[in-house]
Structure formats: structure tokens, C-alpha cells
Design a protein around this motif. Structure first.
Motif, mmCIF file in Angstrom:
data_model
loop_
_atom_site.group_PDB
_atom_site.id
_atom_site.type_symbol
_atom_site.label_atom_id
_atom_site.label_comp_id
_atom_site.label_asym_id
_atom_site.label_seq_id
_atom_site.Cartn_x
_atom_site.Cartn_y
_atom_site.Cartn_z
ATOM 1 N N VAL A 102 18.329 -20.209 -7.764
ATOM 2 C CA VAL A 102 17.133 -19.824 -8.520
ATOM 3 C C VAL A 102 15.870 -20.403 -7.882
ATOM 4 N N SER A 103 15.893 -20.627 -6.574
ATOM 5 C CA SER A 103 14.707 -21.147 -5.888
ATOM 6 C C SER A 103 13.504 -20.241 -6.122
ATOM 7 N N ASP A 104 13.739 -18.928 -6.234
ATOM 8 C CA ASP A 104 12.639 -17.979 -6.455
ATOM 9 C C ASP A 104 11.928 -18.236 -7.776
ATOM 10 N N VAL A 105 12.705 -18.628 -8.812
ATOM 11 C CA VAL A 105 12.075 -18.932 -10.103
ATOM 12 C C VAL A 105 11.175 -20.161 -9.965
ATOM 13 N N TRP A 106 11.677 -21.159 -9.259
ATOM 14 C CA TRP A 106 10.875 -22.378 -9.041
ATOM 15 C C TRP A 106 9.560 -22.006 -8.367
ATOM 16 N N GLU A 107 9.654 -21.101 -7.379
ATOM 17 C CA GLU A 107 8.471 -20.672 -6.635
ATOM 18 C C GLU A 107 7.487 -19.950 -7.554
ATOM 19 N N SER A 108 7.980 -18.923 -8.249
ATOM 20 C CA SER A 108 7.076 -18.064 -9.020
ATOM 21 C C SER A 108 6.541 -18.754 -10.271
ATOM 22 N N ALA A 109 7.307 -19.653 -10.865
ATOM 23 C CA ALA A 109 6.845 -20.296 -12.097
ATOM 24 C C ALA A 109 6.053 -21.572 -11.809
ATOM 25 N N GLY A 110 5.893 -21.894 -10.544
ATOM 26 C CA GLY A 110 5.121 -23.080 -10.191
ATOM 27 C C GLY A 110 5.853 -24.377 -10.479
ATOM 28 N N TYR A 111 7.180 -24.307 -10.598
ATOM 29 C CA TYR A 111 7.942 -25.505 -10.921
ATOM 30 C C TYR A 111 7.914 -26.526 -9.790
ATOM 31 N N ASN A 112 7.717 -26.033 -8.565
ATOM 32 C CA ASN A 112 7.723 -26.966 -7.441
ATOM 33 C C ASN A 112 6.669 -28.053 -7.609
ATOM 34 N N GLU A 113 5.595 -27.713 -8.354
ATOM 35 C CA GLU A 113 4.573 -28.731 -8.630
ATOM 36 C C GLU A 113 4.877 -29.451 -9.941
ATOM 37 N N THR A 114 5.074 -28.657 -11.020
ATOM 38 C CA THR A 114 5.167 -29.281 -12.339
ATOM 39 C C THR A 114 6.475 -30.050 -12.550
ATOM 40 N N LEU A 115 7.543 -29.642 -11.870
ATOM 41 C CA LEU A 115 8.833 -30.325 -12.058
ATOM 42 C C LEU A 115 9.219 -31.137 -10.824
ATOM 43 N N ALA A 116 8.212 -31.462 -10.003
ATOM 44 C CA ALA A 116 8.497 -32.088 -8.706
ATOM 45 C C ALA A 116 9.450 -33.281 -8.823
ATOM 46 N N ALA A 117 9.278 -34.098 -9.881
ATOM 47 C CA ALA A 117 10.092 -35.310 -10.004
ATOM 48 C C ALA A 117 11.583 -34.988 -10.098
ATOM 49 N N SER A 118 11.910 -33.853 -10.716
ATOM 50 C CA SER A 118 13.323 -33.512 -10.907
ATOM 51 C C SER A 118 13.879 -32.666 -9.781
ATOM 52 N N ALA A 119 13.007 -32.216 -8.868
ATOM 53 C CA ALA A 119 13.453 -31.291 -7.818
ATOM 54 C C ALA A 119 14.661 -31.813 -7.029
ATOM 55 N N PRO A 120 14.651 -33.102 -6.602
ATOM 56 C CA PRO A 120 15.795 -33.557 -5.795
ATOM 57 C C PRO A 120 17.131 -33.412 -6.518
ATOM 58 N N SER A 121 17.136 -33.661 -7.821
ATOM 59 C CA SER A 121 18.409 -33.611 -8.539
ATOM 60 C C SER A 121 18.852 -32.179 -8.836
ATOM 61 N N MET A 122 17.973 -31.197 -8.578
ATOM 62 C CA MET A 122 18.355 -29.802 -8.784
ATOM 63 C C MET A 122 18.651 -29.098 -7.461
ATOM 64 N N THR A 123 18.526 -29.833 -6.349
ATOM 65 C CA THR A 123 18.636 -29.210 -5.037
ATOM 66 C C THR A 123 19.970 -29.550 -4.380
ATOM 67 N N ILE A 124 20.656 -28.516 -3.916
ATOM 68 C CA ILE A 124 21.846 -28.705 -3.079
ATOM 69 C C ILE A 124 21.711 -27.724 -1.920
ATOM 70 N N ASP A 125 21.920 -28.188 -0.709
ATOM 71 C CA ASP A 125 21.765 -27.357 0.497
ATOM 72 C C ASP A 125 20.378 -26.715 0.580
#
Lengths: 309, 411
Positions: free
Chosen positions: B103-126
């Protein structure tokens, strides 16, 4: 006449294979539902478990064939040996239920007013669920508020934390398991005692048998069928001692009260498990241990039938 | 585990319901069966439906424990469109088995990469994002304010002060720290904090990722600190008999003063009679001077199963659920912390303190049993419990953990 027999023969034959062999087929037909169910739900899973035990599988991705690696790992697994040791403890100590049940049965086998009520009260622990037995005993053992703590308190001591101490935990759970198991053996012996022939007891008494001698030489031999069943159900009860372990300690502290059945469940199906292959390997070992008793049981049954038939 | 049978029944009932989905309908499986999560989620769904009138949401509520088993069945068989789960290594088996959607596209379009930045590492695999977080909560030390005040103990800032506080409590016949290790994970909380404070965030990640040995001197250092708590008897006696809830009792009765716990302990403690005046929270004290502090904050998440039928609407839901205002309201009802950095936190001293602590954290650890693979976590936590009862077996336990690690991480 000769013509008649010649024409009759084909008509008998025309009644077909089923008709001719119905005496042979009928029992199989009646047995079929049970046999099919038994094959699907008992025999097939046994072989399935055996084949899974040669794989590494988390239940989600594709299984990987690893040969006997799971069994080799078992040989080097401390928790497996702890479980095996506890299983043996269970088998040995659970046997106490047989003599204990016998003595309670002998004690209750009298005609006093209200004896039915006493009997049913002694039988009560077998009626309630194992889960309840486990919970009751965990409260009983609670080192701060349990009855055990109170008893120790009266004598000025501090109760040990039975369920948190690797030295006592298995004994604590077995004691909880014995409570309903004794009741079960008692009921088996009570029914057995109904069939003890009064003539023989009378004859024994005339010959001067009393007390222990009477019990050992006259009553017990007549109770042999009951003893046999009591031993078998106790062995099976000991080997599948799963629910009490699960309720009282979940195998803890740190796996020291594990038994094979629970360890299998834990590795294969619990939250931190999903090692299906390894769990299956444990199941196979447990099956082999049970097989010893099952074979003995079947052999006894067979012998008995041959003797009686 | 007690709830297995009940939850299996609940699970299969809900599963049967889930299988009657049709187009235009969004099926969500959720495990918050307690009153607060249920109420909060009901509101979220209502708001989502109001914002998207063409989507009809159908949600299945699962028992929390039973869900952990059910999810394995429904992801492979009859998948819902959205499913609740956890971040970190807990989602890895499903990602590896190809059961979760990228769901990387959702993160991109919803602006989560900025607003949820703190949690990004724990949601990322590969390098891909596999879900969206909706809530988390802080861990730390919960303590009896009144007892501290009576004995003249200040809130400890560093290890020496913490040990001094423990000593003072012990002198006054109050157990310094309560804990119930029957279900093991509470001991892992203590281990994690000692490790995060002694060795830091990277080391925690390296250890749970299997890159360092348990017999490593740095792990030994953690146990040295732990020894300083165990040898003088600063934990309550017989802790292996109690669940975490049972271990709350001594604290309520004033027989124990501190508890290393998650914020979910506040609700039962208050229910048992403690108030904002008698119950307090402080960040786990510093051990290695100057080491940036990382915190434990297990994160709950939503994912799209790979076999979902209505992925389009599912994406809309994921884009909705982490919006700042949605998270503010949701977490106020939950009594937890919003993950979105633009959200507001509820007016509650514990949540405010936790929000402050987490926003300044060097890193967010999920928790030992969510960061380490399941088989390792189980062995590790059993080891911690055994060590807490028999501290002299430390070396043997660590060697055993190395053996388990060798097997678990070989792939």
C-alpha cells in the motif's frame, strides 16, 4: 427332474453376487460408516502427521522438505526432554488413582442411610470440567490468598508458590488431575464390587480369610476386569494431560511443567508457534509412546476373546 | 489461551458472515472486542460512510485473542477487504507469504510519508509499506505518587536515583516493582527497557533481527543492570504465578509502588480506585549517560489482504483512517495515542506525558515479541522469566538463546 435342476441353477446364479455372499457382505455394510469415519478422522491424520513431520511449514507458505531434521532437533531440545520427563512423572504418579479409587470404593460399598448421596459427592469431581478443576486448584495454590497459604499461615510458615516453582509445579498439577481421576477409578470399582460373588466371600470367610487376605486373594481377583479398565483409562488420562497444564500454567514457568501433548500444541498452534513440522514430530513421538499401551491393550483383548471363545 | 474455544466459535461465526460480501460493499475484520475500541470503531465507520455515501461498510468483530488464529484462516481462504493487525515483525509472515497488499501508493497519495513518518520504519518491509497504523500507546513506569511523596522519593531521572528509590521503598517494606510474568511478555518489557537504555535503539533492532548474539558482552551488560534489581529483591515475590492484571493488586493495595507497563494498565488501576493524585507516570530512567532515549510503543494497524475483492474502496478506507482529525477522535475514545503527528491528544495526564515522550523519542520499538520472530520471542521470554527466578543461570540461558537464534535466523 434333471431338466428342472438345470433350469433352476441359472436362476439361483442370476440372484447375483450380492445375494450369494450377503452373509459375508452384511457385517461389512453395517461396519462401513464407522470404518469410513475412523479412516478419515483417525487413521489418515496419523499418516498425515507423520508426513508433515518431515517438512518445515508455518501453515502459510509452501512446506519445505527437511527429512529427519525435525527429529534431530528434538534430540537436542531441552524442552522436549523436560516434557518427556514430566510425561513419565504423570504416568507413574497418576497410577495412584487406581489404589486410591479402590479404597474409596471399598469404603463406600456399604449400606448405610444416605450412602447414595455420599457416593455421588465422591463422584462429583469427575463430573465437573477439567477446566474448572484447574481453576479451583490454581486458586487453592495461590501463594498470597489461596487456602494453601492460609494453612501454611496457621503454622507460621510461608506457602511455596507451587505453580511458579519448577520443583513443585508438575506435582501440583498432577495432584489436581488425581482428584477427578480417583473419582473415575472409584466408580469403576463400585460397579465392579456389585459383581463380586457373595458366595465366594462367604466361602473365604469360612476358610479364615480376613482383612488384607480377603481383599488380596478373594475380592481383587474378581475385580480384575475393573482394575484393567481403571489402569487403561488412567494411562490414557495421564498421556493426554493437556487441559490442566494449559489452564494452570500454560507449560510454565519457562516450560518446566510442559508435557508432550501441550508442547506439541504450543509449537504447532499457539501464538508464538506455527512450526507445524516440529509439532508433528512431537506428535509422532507421543503416538509411539501411546502405541505401546494400545498394543498391550489390544493384545489383552485378543487373548481374552480367544480364551472365552 | 483460555479463550480459544469461545473465540474459535466467534471467529467462525464472523467468518461465515464475511463470506456474503457483494460489490460496493467493504468488508472489514477488526479485533477490538472490548467496549472502548468497539465504540470508537463504530464511530469511525459511521464517519467513513458519511464521507463516502456510495460505500457500504460491513465489519466483523472478533475476540482479541481468537483473532490471532482466525486471521491465518481468513487471509488464505475468504479474505475481507481490510483486516486489523500489528506492525513490525508481526506482519512479516503474512508479507512473506504474499497475503498482504503493498500500500505504498496510499502512503504517497494520502501524505502519510510526512504525517506518519515516525511509524514508517515499522510498516516497511523490503522498501514497501504494507499497512496503515491507527493507534499506539507508550510504555514506561507507572508509580504510586502518594507513596513516593510519603517517603520523600523524587521521580528518578537516572539509574542511581532509580536504585536509590527502590532501596528506600524496600526499607519501608514496600515491594519496589510489581510484575506478573505468568504470560511471559511483561518480563520482556523490562528487558527491552534495560536494553534500550543501556545499548540504545539500533542495538535493540540488531538483537531482535538476529545480528548479535545473546552472549554478546553488550547483552551481558543489560543483565548486569537487571541483576542490580533482582539480587536485592526489588521485584515482588512469586511473580511467575500472576498475570499482568493480578500483579496490579499489590500496587492498588499500596504493597508495591512501581510497574513497568503499557498505558493500558491505567484504566484497570483507576477502576480499582487509584486517581490522578495517587497514580503517576515517568519515563524509564537513563542508564548509559547521554544515550538518546528510544521508547516502546506497540502500534496497531490496518492492512489490505492480497485476496481482497474490493481493493479500491479498501484503499479509500486506509487513506481515511490515518487522517489527523479521524485519529484525534478515534484515540480519544480508545484512550490511546494518535499516530498522526498533526493529531490532537486527549486531555489526560498519562496520554499527554506519553505523547511528549514519544514525540521526543530517538526511535520507536514495537516490543520484544513483535520485533523478534515468534519462535525467538517465545524462547527469549521464557529465558527472561527463568532468569528472573534463577539469576545464577544467566550464562546457561543466554547460551540456549544463541542456539535457538541460530536455528530461527538461518533463513
Amino acid at each position: 427332474m434333471a431338466m428342472a435342476t438345470a433350469t433352476d441353477l441359472p436362476t439361483i446364479e442370476s440372484k447375483g453376487f450380492i445375494h450369494r455372499n450377503r452373509m459375508k457382505i452384511a457385517p461389512w455394510l453395517f461396519l462401513a460408516p464407522a470404518i469410513i469415519m475412523f479412516l478419515i478422522y483417525v487413521i489418515l491424520p496419523i499418516f498425515q502427521s507423520m508426513s508433515i513431520s518431515f517438512y518445515e511449514w508455518d501453515g502459510l507458505s509452501d512446506p519445505v522438505f527437511v527429512g529427519v531434521a525435525n527429529y534431530i532437533e528434538l534430540l537436542d531440545d531441552e524442552l522436549f526432554y523436560t516434557s518427556l520427563k514430566n510425561n513419565i512423572l504423570w504416568l507413574v504418579l497418576y497410577m495412584l488413582a487406581v489404589p486410591a479409587g479402590l479404597f474409596i470404593a471399598l469404603f463406600l460399598n456399604q449400606n448405610v442411610w444416605g450412602i447414595r448421596l455420599y457416593k455421588s459427592m465422591f463422584f462429583f469431581p469427575f463430573v465437573i470440567s477439567q477446566v474448572v478443576v484447574g481453576l479451583v486448584f490454581s486458586w487453592f495454590y495461590d501463594p498470597t490468598n489461596g487456602i494453601l497459604a492460609l494453612i501454611y499461615g496457621i503454622f507460621g510458615g510461608t506457602a511455596p508458590a507451587i505453580l511458579a516453582d519448577e520443583r513443585y509445579v508438575t506435582y501440583g498439577i498432577i495432584a489436581a488431575g488425581l482428584w477427578p481421576q480417583i473419582a473415575y477409578c472409584m466408580i469403576l470399582y463400585l460397579t465392579g464390587l456389585n459383581n463380586v460373588s457373595p458366595d465366594q466371600v462367604e466361602a473365604g470367610r469360612l476358610d479364615g480369610a480376613r482383612g488384607w487376605k480377603m481383599l488380596w486373594y478373594v475380592v481383587l481377583p474378581q475385580l480384575r476386569p475393573a482394575t484393567f479398565i481403571a489402569v487403561v483409562v488412567t494411562v490414557i488420562g495421564a498421556l493426554r494431560s493437556f487441559d490442566l497444564v494449559s489452564i494452570m500454567t500454560s507449560g510454565g514457568p519457562y516450560g518446566s511443567s510442559n508435557v508432550l501433548a501441550y508442547y506439541m500444541y504450543e509449537t504447532a498452534l499457539s501464538e508464538y508457534g506455527y512450526r507445524m513440522g516440529y509439532g508433528a514430530a512431537i506428535a509422532v513421538v507421543l503416538f509411539l509412546i501411546m502405541m505401546v499401551y494400545i498394543s498391550f491393550f489390544l493384545y489383552r483383548m485378543y487373548r481374552q476373546e480367544v480364551e472365552e471363545g | 489461551m483460555k479463550f480459544t474455544i469461545k473465540s474459535a466459535v466467534l471467529g467462525s461465526a464472523a467468518w461465515a458472515l464475511a463470506s456474503t460480501a457483494f460489490a460496493g460493499e467493504l468488508v472489514i475484520n477488526y479485533d477490538g472486542s472490548d467496549p472502548a475500541p468497539k465504540a470508537a470503531f463504530t464511530k469511525v465507520i459511521a464517519d467513513f460512510e458519511a464521507a463516502n455515501p456510495d460505500i457500504k461498510v460491513k465489519w466483523n468483530l472478533f475476540d482479541h485473542e481468537g483473532y490471532k488464529t482466525s486471521i491465518r484462516n481468513f487471509l488464505t481462504a475468504e479474505a475481507p477487504d481490510v483486516a486489523a493487525w500489528y506492525a513490525g515483525n508481526r506482519m512479516k509472515p503474512f508479507v512473506d507469504a504474499g497475503l498482504f497488499e503493498d500500500v505504498s501508493d496510499v502512503w504517497e497519495s494520502a501524505g502519510y510519508n510526512e504525517t506518519l513518518a515516525a511509524s514508517a520504519p515499522s510498516m516497511t518491509i523490503d522498501g514497501k509499506k504494507w499497512g496503515v497504523p491507527y493507534t499506539y500507546y507508550q510504555w514506561g513506569v507507572y508509580y504510586r505518587k502518594d507513596i513516593f511523596k510519603d517517603l520523600g522519593i523524587e521521580v528518578p531521572q537516572n539509574w542511581e536515583q532509580f536504585l536509590a528509590a527502590c532501596a528506600k521503598l524496600k526499607e519501608n517494606d514496600i515491594a519496589p516493582i510489581t510484575i506478573g510474568t505468568k504470560f511471559l511478555w511483561t518480563a520482556a518489557g523490562v528487558f527491552d527497557y534495560l536494553n534500550l537504555r543501556t545499548n540504545g535503539y539500533e542495538f535493540h533492532n540488531d538483537l531482535t533481527a538476529g545480528k548479535v548474539k545473546y552472549t554478546d558482552p553488550k547483552v551481558q551488560a543489560v543483565f548486569d543492570k537487571w541483576d542490580e534489581l533482582i539480587e536485592p529483591g526489588y521485584f515482588i515475590k512469586n511473580h511467575a504465578t500472576y498475570s499482568w492484571q493480578e500483579a496490579l493488586a499489590p500496587m492498588v493495595q499500596g504493597k508495591a509502588a512501581m510497574y513497568v507497563m503499557g498505558n493500558f494498565a491505567v484504566a484497570p488501576l483507576k477502576k480499582a480506585g487509584l486517581t490522578d493524585e495517587t497514580l503517576g507516570y515517568f519515563q524509564f530512567p537513563e542508564i548509559t549517560p547521554g544515550l538518546p532515549k528510544a521508547e516502546e510503543a506497540p502500534t496497531d494497524t490496518f492492512h489490505i489482504p492480497a485476496k481482497a475483492k474490493n481493493k479500491e474502496d479498501a484503499r479509500k478506507f486506509l487513506a481515511f483512517l490515518a487522517q489527523a482529525d479521524v485519529q484525534t477522535e478515534w484515540n480519544e475514545t480508545l484512550g490511546q495515542l494518535p499516530v498522526n503527528s498533526k493529531s490532537q491528544v486527549a486531555d489526560d495526564q498519562f496520554l499527554k506525558a506519553g505523547f511528549e515522550v514519544l514525540n521526543n523519542a530517538k526511535g520507536i520499538a514495537q516490543f520484544y515479541d513483535r520485533d523478534a520472530p515468534a519462535a525467538m520471542a517465545k524462547a527469549g521470554m521464557e529465558g527472561f522469566q527463568e532468569y528472573m527466578i534463577n539469576p545464577d543461570r544467566r550464562q546457561k540461558i543466554l547460551e540456549r538463546l544463541d542456539k535457538v537464534a541460530k536455528r530461527v535466523y538461518k533463513k
